[in-house]
Design a protein around this motif. Structure first.
Motif, PDB file in Angstrom:
ATOM      1  N   GLN A  33      15.284  16.268  14.513  1.00 35.15           N
ATOM      2  CA  GLN A  33      14.744  17.489  13.850  1.00 35.15           C
ATOM      3  C   GLN A  33      13.276  17.371  13.837  1.00 35.15           C
ATOM      4  O   GLN A  33      12.620  18.515  14.059  1.00 35.15           O
ATOM      5  N   ALA A  34      12.699  16.303  13.453  1.00 36.26           N
ATOM      6  CA  ALA A  34      10.987  16.221  13.380  1.00 36.26           C
ATOM      7  C   ALA A  34      10.724  16.499  14.623  1.00 36.26           C
ATOM      8  O   ALA A  34       9.498  17.097  14.810  1.00 36.26           O
ATOM      9  N   ARG A  35      11.021  15.978  15.933  1.00 39.04           N
ATOM     10  CA  ARG A  35      10.635  16.280  17.233  1.00 39.04           C
ATOM     11  C   ARG A  35      10.495  17.781  17.553  1.00 39.04           C
ATOM     12  O   ARG A  35       9.688  18.203  18.043  1.00 39.04           O
ATOM     13  N   LEU A  36      11.661  18.662  17.172  1.00 36.67           N
ATOM     14  CA  LEU A  36      11.776  19.847  17.409  1.00 36.67           C
ATOM     15  C   LEU A  36      10.825  20.681  16.498  1.00 36.67           C
ATOM     16  O   LEU A  36      10.232  21.637  17.036  1.00 36.67           O
ATOM     17  N   ILE A  37      10.639  20.234  15.358  1.00 35.91           N
ATOM     18  CA  ILE A  37       9.777  21.302  14.634  1.00 35.91           C
ATOM     19  C   ILE A  37       8.441  20.886  14.774  1.00 35.91           C
ATOM     20  O   ILE A  37       7.502  21.748  15.050  1.00 35.91           O
ATOM     21  N   THR A  38       8.034  19.711  15.313  1.00 33.18           N
ATOM     22  CA  THR A  38       6.805  19.357  16.016  1.00 33.18           C
ATOM     23  C   THR A  38       6.351  20.174  17.268  1.00 33.18           C
ATOM     24  O   THR A  38       5.216  20.751  17.224  1.00 33.18           O
ATOM     25  N   ALA A  39       7.396  20.439  18.075  1.00 35.20           N
ATOM     26  CA  ALA A  39       7.034  21.286  19.069  1.00 35.20           C
ATOM     27  C   ALA A  39       6.916  22.750  19.082  1.00 35.20           C
ATOM     28  O   ALA A  39       6.284  23.485  19.229  1.00 35.20           O
ATOM     29  N   LEU A  40       7.829  23.282  17.683  1.00 39.50           N
ATOM     30  CA  LEU A  40       7.848  24.613  17.394  1.00 39.50           C
ATOM     31  C   LEU A  40       6.628  24.850  16.684  1.00 39.50           C
ATOM     32  O   LEU A  40       6.129  26.195  16.564  1.00 39.50           O
ATOM     33  N   LYS A  41       5.835  23.937  16.008  1.00 36.15           N
ATOM     34  CA  LYS A  41       4.707  24.357  15.406  1.00 36.15           C
ATOM     35  C   LYS A  41       3.542  24.182  16.313  1.00 36.15           C
ATOM     36  O   LYS A  41       2.430  24.426  15.686  1.00 36.15           O
ATOM     37  N   HIS A  42       3.603  23.967  17.455  1.00 32.37           N
ATOM     38  CA  HIS A  42       2.619  23.947  18.482  1.00 32.37           C
ATOM     39  C   HIS A  42       2.141  25.475  18.742  1.00 32.37           C
ATOM     40  O   HIS A  42       3.000  26.176  18.465  1.00 32.37           O
ATOM     41  N   GLN A  43       0.899  25.602  19.147  1.00 35.25           N
ATOM     42  CA  GLN A  43       0.226  26.808  19.328  1.00 35.25           C
ATOM     43  C   GLN A  43       1.097  27.664  20.176  1.00 35.25           C
ATOM     44  O   GLN A  43       1.080  28.700  20.210  1.00 35.25           O
ATOM     45  N   SER A  44       1.490  27.074  21.227  1.00 38.54           N
ATOM     46  CA  SER A  44       2.103  27.779  22.298  1.00 38.54           C
ATOM     47  C   SER A  44       3.588  27.970  22.124  1.00 38.54           C
ATOM     48  O   SER A  44       4.221  28.607  22.938  1.00 38.54           O
ATOM     49  N   GLY A  45       4.237  27.354  21.078  1.00 41.09           N
ATOM     50  CA  GLY A  45       5.646  27.368  20.928  1.00 41.09           C
ATOM     51  C   GLY A  45       6.430  26.399  21.892  1.00 41.09           C
ATOM     52  O   GLY A  45       5.869  25.687  22.652  1.00 41.09           O
ATOM     53  N   ALA A  46       7.700  26.807  22.002  1.00 41.71           N
ATOM     54  CA  ALA A  46       8.737  26.033  22.874  1.00 41.71           C
ATOM     55  C   ALA A  46       9.874  27.151  23.428  1.00 41.71           C
ATOM     56  O   ALA A  46      10.177  27.975  22.509  1.00 41.71           O
ATOM     57  N   THR A  62       0.926  -1.094  -0.069  1.00 44.91           N
ATOM     58  CA  THR A  62       0.085   0.048  -0.105  1.00 44.91           C
ATOM     59  C   THR A  62       0.764   1.281  -0.270  1.00 44.91           C
ATOM     60  O   THR A  62       2.188   1.161   0.269  1.00 44.91           O
ATOM     61  N   ALA A  63       0.102   2.392  -0.211  1.00 45.60           N
ATOM     62  CA  ALA A  63       0.879   3.528  -0.239  1.00 45.60           C
ATOM     63  C   ALA A  63       1.643   3.761   1.034  1.00 45.60           C
ATOM     64  O   ALA A  63       1.050   3.783   2.066  1.00 45.60           O
ATOM     65  N   ALA A  64       2.860   4.134   0.899  1.00 45.63           N
ATOM     66  CA  ALA A  64       3.643   4.423   2.331  1.00 45.63           C
ATOM     67  C   ALA A  64       3.497   5.726   2.731  1.00 45.63           C
ATOM     68  O   ALA A  64       3.128   6.709   2.153  1.00 45.63           O
ATOM     69  N   ALA A  65       3.307   6.002   4.134  1.00 47.74           N
ATOM     70  CA  ALA A  65       3.116   7.274   4.740  1.00 47.74           C
ATOM     71  C   ALA A  65       4.219   8.182   4.299  1.00 47.74           C
ATOM     72  O   ALA A  65       5.409   7.789   4.037  1.00 47.74           O
ATOM     73  N   PRO A  66       4.314   9.384   4.569  1.00 47.56           N
ATOM     74  CA  PRO A  66       5.331  10.185   4.125  1.00 47.56           C
ATOM     75  C   PRO A  66       6.546   9.934   5.113  1.00 47.56           C
ATOM     76  O   PRO A  66       6.314   9.803   6.133  1.00 47.56           O
ATOM     77  N   SER A  67       7.721  10.020   4.480  1.00 45.48           N
ATOM     78  CA  SER A  67       9.032   9.322   5.215  1.00 45.48           C
ATOM     79  C   SER A  67       9.259  10.489   6.442  1.00 45.48           C
ATOM     80  O   SER A  67       9.826  10.080   7.368  1.00 45.48           O
ATOM     81  N   THR A  68       8.847  11.638   6.362  1.00 47.24           N
ATOM     82  CA  THR A  68       9.308  12.538   7.497  1.00 47.24           C
ATOM     83  C   THR A  68       8.358  12.415   8.736  1.00 47.24           C
ATOM     84  O   THR A  68       8.691  12.583   9.762  1.00 47.24           O
ATOM     85  N   ALA A  69       7.037  11.664   8.376  1.00 48.10           N
ATOM     86  CA  ALA A  69       6.050  11.763   9.358  1.00 48.10           C
ATOM     87  C   ALA A  69       6.561  10.338  10.385  1.00 48.10           C
ATOM     88  O   ALA A  69       6.266  10.168  11.299  1.00 48.10           O
ATOM     89  N   SER A  70       6.936   9.367   9.291  1.00 51.78           N
ATOM     90  CA  SER A  70       7.207   7.918   9.862  1.00 51.78           C
ATOM     91  C   SER A  70       8.385   7.828  10.829  1.00 51.78           C
ATOM     92  O   SER A  70       8.448   6.972  11.633  1.00 51.78           O
TER      93      SER A  70
END
Length: 151
Positions: A80-93, A67-75
């Motif tokens: 880097q992905a953890r920090l970007i997720t935290a920085l995209k949060h509404q309250s920031g970090a 089946t179609a694989a999930a985007p590589s950055t999400a999997s």
């Protein structure tokens, strides 16, 4: 009042070295013959021929297509992905929160924000000083302007 006179300290004179022929020679250390070396008594290892690697089993044409694989950055769970997720949060970090997430020191987190997020990925990172320290966040929907050079 009588003054005591002190004599200056006597300097020791340097003894000249004896000529090399007059020096005592050190006894020569004899080395054992190579055959008497303890490692030589152990027989050399004989290498075994390597086995051929097993070939993969052929897949039949009836096998289901993946089946179609999930985007590589999400999997991938990268720092880097953890920090970007935290920085995209509404309250920031804050820097302290980002340090805890990444295990990096403060100067490394600031370098990541400046070098990777702003320059390499062209993300707009805003910040505001508050009571808890400087809070950073990624502004959604805005791309950094490349024509203006550095921000």
């Amino acid at each position: 009042m009588t003054r005591k006179t002190t004599t200056p300290p006597v300097r020791k004179t340097h003894k000249p070295k004896a000529p090399p022929s007059a020096r005592t020679a050190k006894p020569a250390v004899s080395k054992p013959p190579r055959s008497a070396h303890p490692a030589a008594a152990v027989p050399a290892k004989v290498s075994k021929p390597m086995a051929k690697p097993a070939l993969p089993k052929p897949q039949s044409c009836t096998a289901a297509a993946p089946t179609a694989a999930a985007p590589s950055t999400a999997s991938r769970d990268t720092t880097q992905a953890r920090l970007i997720t935290a920085l995209k949060h509404q309250s920031g970090a804050t820097i302290e929160q980002l340090m805890h997430l990444s295990g990096w020191q403060a100067h490394s987190v600031r370098g990541f924000i400046s070098g990777v997020l702003r320059k390499k990925l062209q993300l707009v990172v805003d910040h505001q000083r508050g009571e808890q320290g400087t809070v950073y966040w990624i502004r959604e929907g805005a791309a950094a302007s490349t024509a203006g050079g550095a921000q």
